[in-house]
Design a protein around this motif. Structure first.
Motif, PDB file in Angstrom:
ATOM      1  N   SER A 129       0.832  -1.206   0.000  1.00  0.00           N
ATOM      2  CA  SER A 129       0.000   0.000   0.000  1.00  0.00           C
ATOM      3  C   SER A 129       0.869   1.260   0.000  1.00  0.00           C
ATOM      4  O   SER A 129       0.592   2.218  -0.720  1.00  0.00           O
ATOM      5  N   HIS A 130       1.921   1.247   0.803  1.00  0.00           N
ATOM      6  CA  HIS A 130       2.822   2.402   0.843  1.00  0.00           C
ATOM      7  C   HIS A 130       3.480   2.622  -0.517  1.00  0.00           C
ATOM      8  O   HIS A 130       3.610   3.762  -0.973  1.00  0.00           O
ATOM      9  N   SER A 131       3.893   1.553  -1.165  1.00  0.00           N
ATOM     10  CA  SER A 131       4.499   1.653  -2.486  1.00  0.00           C
ATOM     11  C   SER A 131       3.493   2.198  -3.508  1.00  0.00           C
ATOM     12  O   SER A 131       3.824   3.061  -4.317  1.00  0.00           O
ATOM     13  N   TYR A 132       2.276   1.700  -3.467  1.00  0.00           N
ATOM     14  CA  TYR A 132       1.224   2.145  -4.376  1.00  0.00           C
ATOM     15  C   TYR A 132       0.971   3.644  -4.210  1.00  0.00           C
ATOM     16  O   TYR A 132       0.903   4.385  -5.194  1.00  0.00           O
ATOM     17  N   VAL A 133       0.859   4.088  -2.958  1.00  0.00           N
ATOM     18  CA  VAL A 133       0.610   5.507  -2.688  1.00  0.00           C
ATOM     19  C   VAL A 133       1.773   6.361  -3.172  1.00  0.00           C
ATOM     20  O   VAL A 133       1.572   7.424  -3.767  1.00  0.00           O
ATOM     21  N   LEU A 134       2.987   5.916  -2.937  1.00  0.00           N
ATOM     22  CA  LEU A 134       4.152   6.662  -3.397  1.00  0.00           C
ATOM     23  C   LEU A 134       4.111   6.844  -4.908  1.00  0.00           C
ATOM     24  O   LEU A 134       4.356   7.934  -5.426  1.00  0.00           O
TER      25      LEU A 134
END
Length: 106
Positions: free
Chosen positions: A37-42
Motif C-alpha cells: 500500500s505504501h508503495s502504491y501511494v508513493l
C-alpha cells in the motif's frame, strides 16, 4: 505513449492554473503498515506531481477507530482544498464503512 499522455495532462494543468483556476489537490489516506500500500501511494503521488497535481498523504495507524477515520474523511470532504480523495484499501478492520463517507462530487 504513457509519457505523451503525462505531458499532455501536465500541459492542461498548467493552462488551467494560468487561467486563474486552483491547482488540483489529491488527498490520500493510508491506514496501517502494508508495504504494498505504501508503495502504491508513493507511485500515485509521484505521478500526480509529474503532471502538476498537488497531493498529500495522511498516514494513520491500524488502531484508528472507524469514527476517527470517518471524521478525517468528512474533514477532507469539506475543507475546500481537497479535489480528489483516495482511501486506500484494504482497511485493517473488517466492517469499516469508510468509503461510504467519501463525498462523490459530480
Amino acid at each position: 505513449m504513457a509519457q505523451e499522455i503525462k505531458q499532455e495532462v501536465q500541459q492542461q494543468m498548467e493552462e488551467w492554473v494560468a487561467l486563474g483556476d486552483k491547482r488540483p489537490h489529491l488527498s490520500v489516506v493510508l491506514v496501517g503498515e502494508n508495504p504494498a500500500s505504501h508503495s502504491y501511494v508513493l507511485n500515485k503521488t509521484k505521478a500526480a506531481a509529474e503532471v502538476g497535481i498537488n497531493s498529500e498523504t495522511i498516514v494513520k495507524t491500524a488502531s484508528i477507530s472507524e469514527e476517527e477515520l470517518l471524521n478525517l474523511i468528512n474533514n477532507l470532504n469539506t475543507d475546500g482544498n481537497t479535489d480528489g480523495l483516495l482511501v486506500l484499501l484494504p482497511l485493517p478492520e473488517e466492517g469499516f464503512t469508510a468509503c461510504s463517507g467519501i463525498n462523490k462530487k459530480g
